[in-house]
Motif scaffolding. Structure first.
Motif, PDB file in Angstrom:
ATOM      1  N   PRO A 187       7.280 -19.954  -2.665  1.00 46.35           N
ATOM      2  CA  PRO A 187       6.611 -18.803  -3.257  1.00 46.35           C
ATOM      3  C   PRO A 187       5.296 -18.478  -2.550  1.00 46.35           C
ATOM      4  CG  PRO A 187       7.334 -20.346  -4.946  1.00 46.35           C
ATOM      5  CD  PRO A 187       7.503 -21.026  -3.627  1.00 46.35           C
ATOM      6  N   THR A 188       5.008 -17.207  -2.442  1.00 47.30           N
ATOM      7  CA  THR A 188       3.750 -16.758  -1.859  1.00 47.30           C
ATOM      8  C   THR A 188       3.084 -15.785  -2.811  1.00 47.30           C
ATOM      9  OG1 THR A 188       4.813 -14.915  -0.727  1.00 47.30           O
ATOM     10  CG2 THR A 188       4.641 -16.990   0.491  1.00 47.30           C
ATOM     11  N   ILE A 189       1.771 -15.723  -2.767  1.00 49.32           N
ATOM     12  CA  ILE A 189       1.027 -14.760  -3.564  1.00 49.32           C
ATOM     13  C   ILE A 189       0.629 -13.608  -2.659  1.00 49.32           C
ATOM     14  CG2 ILE A 189      -1.057 -14.370  -4.930  1.00 49.32           C
ATOM     15  CD1 ILE A 189      -0.928 -17.244  -5.815  1.00 49.32           C
ATOM     16  N   ASP A 190       1.008 -12.409  -3.039  1.00 54.34           N
ATOM     17  CA  ASP A 190       0.726 -11.244  -2.216  1.00 54.34           C
ATOM     18  C   ASP A 190      -0.758 -10.901  -2.232  1.00 54.34           C
ATOM     19  OD1 ASP A 190       3.465 -10.968  -1.724  1.00 54.34           O
ATOM     20  OD2 ASP A 190       3.732  -9.855  -3.590  1.00 54.34           O
ATOM     21  N   ARG A 191      -1.167 -10.111  -1.263  1.00 51.68           N
ATOM     22  CA  ARG A 191      -2.555  -9.659  -1.181  1.00 51.68           C
ATOM     23  C   ARG A 191      -2.781  -8.573  -2.218  1.00 51.68           C
ATOM     24  NH1 ARG A 191      -4.470  -5.395   1.534  1.00 51.68           N
ATOM     25  NH2 ARG A 191      -2.484  -5.177   2.634  1.00 51.68           N
ATOM     26  N   VAL A 192      -3.794  -8.754  -3.065  1.00 56.72           N
ATOM     27  CA  VAL A 192      -4.110  -7.803  -4.122  1.00 56.72           C
ATOM     28  C   VAL A 192      -5.383  -7.052  -3.757  1.00 56.72           C
ATOM     29  CG1 VAL A 192      -4.740  -7.516  -6.551  1.00 56.72           C
ATOM     30  CG2 VAL A 192      -2.988  -9.188  -5.900  1.00 56.72           C
ATOM     31  N   ALA A 193      -5.319  -5.722  -3.843  1.00 54.03           N
ATOM     32  CA  ALA A 193      -6.480  -4.873  -3.527  1.00 54.03           C
ATOM     33  C   ALA A 193      -6.796  -4.001  -4.730  1.00 54.03           C
ATOM     34  CB  ALA A 193      -6.199  -4.007  -2.303  1.00 54.03           C
ATOM     35  N   ARG A 194      -8.056  -3.617  -4.859  1.00 50.91           N
ATOM     36  CA  ARG A 194      -8.497  -2.791  -5.986  1.00 50.91           C
ATOM     37  C   ARG A 194      -9.125  -1.508  -5.473  1.00 50.91           C
ATOM     38  NH1 ARG A 194     -12.960  -5.354  -9.785  1.00 50.91           N
ATOM     39  NH2 ARG A 194     -14.431  -4.345  -8.368  1.00 50.91           N
ATOM     40  N   THR A 195      -8.846  -0.388  -6.152  1.00 50.51           N
ATOM     41  CA  THR A 195      -9.438   0.893  -5.789  1.00 50.51           C
ATOM     42  C   THR A 195      -9.569   1.753  -7.038  1.00 50.51           C
ATOM     43  OG1 THR A 195      -9.190   2.859  -4.386  1.00 50.51           O
ATOM     44  CG2 THR A 195      -7.182   1.899  -5.277  1.00 50.51           C
ATOM     45  N   ASP A 196     -10.464   2.722  -6.980  1.00 55.52           N
ATOM     46  CA  ASP A 196     -10.619   3.677  -8.076  1.00 55.52           C
ATOM     47  C   ASP A 196      -9.824   4.957  -7.844  1.00 55.52           C
ATOM     48  OD1 ASP A 196     -12.300   1.997  -9.459  1.00 55.52           O
ATOM     49  OD2 ASP A 196     -14.131   2.864  -8.647  1.00 55.52           O
ATOM     50  N   ARG A 197      -9.150   5.045  -6.715  1.00 56.50           N
ATOM     51  CA  ARG A 197      -8.353   6.242  -6.436  1.00 56.50           C
ATOM     52  C   ARG A 197      -7.227   5.904  -5.474  1.00 56.50           C
ATOM     53  NH1 ARG A 197     -11.258  11.836  -5.994  1.00 56.50           N
ATOM     54  NH2 ARG A 197     -11.702  11.011  -8.065  1.00 56.50           N
ATOM     55  N   LEU A 198      -6.039   6.406  -5.781  1.00 54.84           N
ATOM     56  CA  LEU A 198      -4.893   6.243  -4.903  1.00 54.84           C
ATOM     57  C   LEU A 198      -4.664   7.512  -4.104  1.00 54.84           C
ATOM     58  CD1 LEU A 198      -2.286   4.590  -7.332  1.00 54.84           C
ATOM     59  CD2 LEU A 198      -3.742   3.424  -5.670  1.00 54.84           C
ATOM     60  N   SER A 199      -4.190   7.365  -2.879  1.00 46.75           N
ATOM     61  CA  SER A 199      -3.779   8.524  -2.104  1.00 46.75           C
ATOM     62  C   SER A 199      -2.463   9.056  -2.657  1.00 46.75           C
ATOM     63  CB  SER A 199      -3.612   8.143  -0.634  1.00 46.75           C
ATOM     64  OG  SER A 199      -2.487   7.289  -0.472  1.00 46.75           O
ATOM     65  N   SER A 200      -2.096  10.262  -2.267  1.00 46.08           N
ATOM     66  CA  SER A 200      -0.826  10.835  -2.734  1.00 46.08           C
ATOM     67  C   SER A 200       0.353   9.987  -2.281  1.00 46.08           C
ATOM     68  CB  SER A 200      -0.682  12.268  -2.228  1.00 46.08           C
ATOM     69  OG  SER A 200      -0.746  12.308  -0.805  1.00 46.08           O
ATOM     70  N   ASP A 201       0.258   9.398  -1.078  1.00 44.38           N
ATOM     71  CA  ASP A 201       1.336   8.533  -0.599  1.00 44.38           C
ATOM     72  C   ASP A 201       1.425   7.268  -1.442  1.00 44.38           C
ATOM     73  OD1 ASP A 201       1.998  10.302   1.399  1.00 44.38           O
ATOM     74  OD2 ASP A 201       0.884   9.246   2.972  1.00 44.38           O
ATOM     75  N   GLU A 202       0.273   6.730  -1.829  1.00 48.79           N
ATOM     76  CA  GLU A 202       0.274   5.528  -2.664  1.00 48.79           C
ATOM     77  C   GLU A 202       0.836   5.821  -4.050  1.00 48.79           C
ATOM     78  OE1 GLU A 202      -3.463   2.910  -0.966  1.00 48.79           O
ATOM     79  OE2 GLU A 202      -3.906   4.727  -2.144  1.00 48.79           O
ATOM     80  N   VAL A 203       0.497   6.974  -4.607  1.00 48.37           N
ATOM     81  CA  VAL A 203       1.058   7.367  -5.902  1.00 48.37           C
ATOM     82  C   VAL A 203       2.580   7.441  -5.806  1.00 48.37           C
ATOM     83  CG1 VAL A 203       1.237   9.235  -7.588  1.00 48.37           C
ATOM     84  CG2 VAL A 203      -1.010   8.566  -6.699  1.00 48.37           C
ATOM     85  N   ALA A 204       3.075   8.034  -4.731  1.00 49.26           N
ATOM     86  CA  ALA A 204       4.527   8.139  -4.541  1.00 49.26           C
ATOM     87  C   ALA A 204       5.157   6.749  -4.463  1.00 49.26           C
ATOM     88  CB  ALA A 204       4.829   8.933  -3.276  1.00 49.26           C
ATOM     89  N   GLU A 205       4.501   5.818  -3.783  1.00 48.12           N
ATOM     90  CA  GLU A 205       5.004   4.442  -3.705  1.00 48.12           C
ATOM     91  C   GLU A 205       5.094   3.810  -5.089  1.00 48.12           C
ATOM     92  OE1 GLU A 205       3.933   1.717  -0.093  1.00 48.12           O
ATOM     93  OE2 GLU A 205       2.140   2.845  -0.646  1.00 48.12           O
ATOM     94  N   VAL A 206       4.045   4.001  -5.892  1.00 42.66           N
ATOM     95  CA  VAL A 206       4.017   3.418  -7.236  1.00 42.66           C
ATOM     96  C   VAL A 206       5.130   3.998  -8.092  1.00 42.66           C
ATOM     97  CG1 VAL A 206       2.678   3.259  -9.363  1.00 42.66           C
ATOM     98  CG2 VAL A 206       1.562   2.857  -7.161  1.00 42.66           C
TER      99      VAL A 206
END
Length: 308
Positions: A6-25
């Motif tokens: 098992p591996t723990i993925d890299r976690v990042a924090r932001t106050d705003r997502l790009s439109s591409d990131e929203v589409a990914e979610v």
């Protein structure tokens, strides 16, 4: 590292997502919903995801190749009453610490009380909640019934008629009624003009399926049944008793039952649907009893966990 470890993925924090990131979610949420049988985000979170001005914090988990393996949404609109949290992990990347890493990231990113939904009451969500000290505070049932069976005819009280909602004309009167009908509800009773308008702008909105009970004479709004139809590729259409509300001064006269059956008839006869669902708080025993008498049965549960 050995294969399968098992591996723990890299976690990042932001106050705003790009439109591409929203589409990914959104793609991730759809995949998880199809796998689990319950969507990981409620409508409120989905609307806020698409609104770049909505106050929120976002946690993303990614594998080393950049694949989005998990996401957590923190609704920071009113942190004093509790930050709302919803979290999802990619079905193909589970059991590797992603969910716990995101949950710990939520604890680090938020101050004050937390309110976290576990849609579908997933066992992994329950395990994480217990380990991190969350308390099981509220259960929301999804009930369903077929529309192929008979729907009782609506029997409106004397002096009450039904008509469709008129966008732009009924907004303020409906908001006032909604606030009175759901004065004790933690979400529904707090709707604002922006909340209403956001839903009126959704592709699924159909004014003919937003039924208002009107007092005659005078035209005062006494209740409503707002229906909804869920349509997405690869899935069967299903109707929803989106929300039924009755003015407290009109309780006890059978208006809630009449509004419910009128909406069911609309979904069956006007929209051609053969099944319908609704959400109801487990603690609302009167509503649960009414819906069970109308042929609804439990389908799944959604659990709200509190911390702080």
């Amino acid at each position: 590292m050995s294969s399968g470890e098992p591996t723990i993925d890299r976690v990042a924090r932001t106050d705003r997502l790009s439109s591409d990131e929203v589409a990914e979610v959104l793609v991730l949420a759809r995949l998880a919903g199809d796998t689990d049988g319950a969507d990981p985000f409620d409508e409120h979170t989905l609307l806020r995801l698409r609104d770049p001005q909505a106050p929120a914090r976002h946690l993303t988990a990614r594998a080393t190749d950049g694949t989005l393996t998990g996401y957590a949404h923190l609704d920071t609109t009113d942190p004093t009453s509790g930050v709302g949290v919803e979290l999802v992990v990619h079905p193909g990347f589970r059991r590797r610490g992603t969910g716990r890493a995101l949950a710990r990231g939520v604890l680090a990113a938020a101050s004050g009380p937390l309110r976290a939904w576990a849609h579908g009451d997933h066992p992994s969500a329950a395990a994480i909640a217990v380990d991190l000290g969350f308390d099981r505070a509220r259960v929301l049932w999804q009930l369903r019934r077929p529309l192929t069976e008979a729907v009782p005819p609506p029997r409106l009280p004397d002096g009450v008629t039904l008509r469709a909602f008129r966008p732009g004309e009924d907004d303020d009167a409906w908001l006032d009624l909604n606030a009175r009908a759901f004065a004790e509800h933690p979400e529904q009773g707090r709707w604002t003009t922006d909340d209403l308008r956001a839903r009126l702008a959704e592709p699924w909105f159909d004014p003919a399926g937003f039924l208002l009970a009107v007092e005659s004479p005078g035209g005062r709004l006494l209740g409503f049944h707002w229906t909804k139809v869920h349509e997405r590729p690869g899935s069967a259409r299903i109707g929803e008793v989106y929300v039924v509300g009755v003015d407290p001064t009109a309780h006890g006269g059978g208006l809630g039952r009449a509004l419910t059956t009128a909406g069911l008839a609309y979904l069956r006869d006007r929209r051609g649907l053969d099944r319908v669902m609704l959400y109801v708080d487990e603690s609302n025993t009167a509503a649960v009893s009414l819906y069970e008498r109308l042929g609804f049965a439990r389908w799944c549960g959604h659990v709200n966990y509190h911390l702080g």
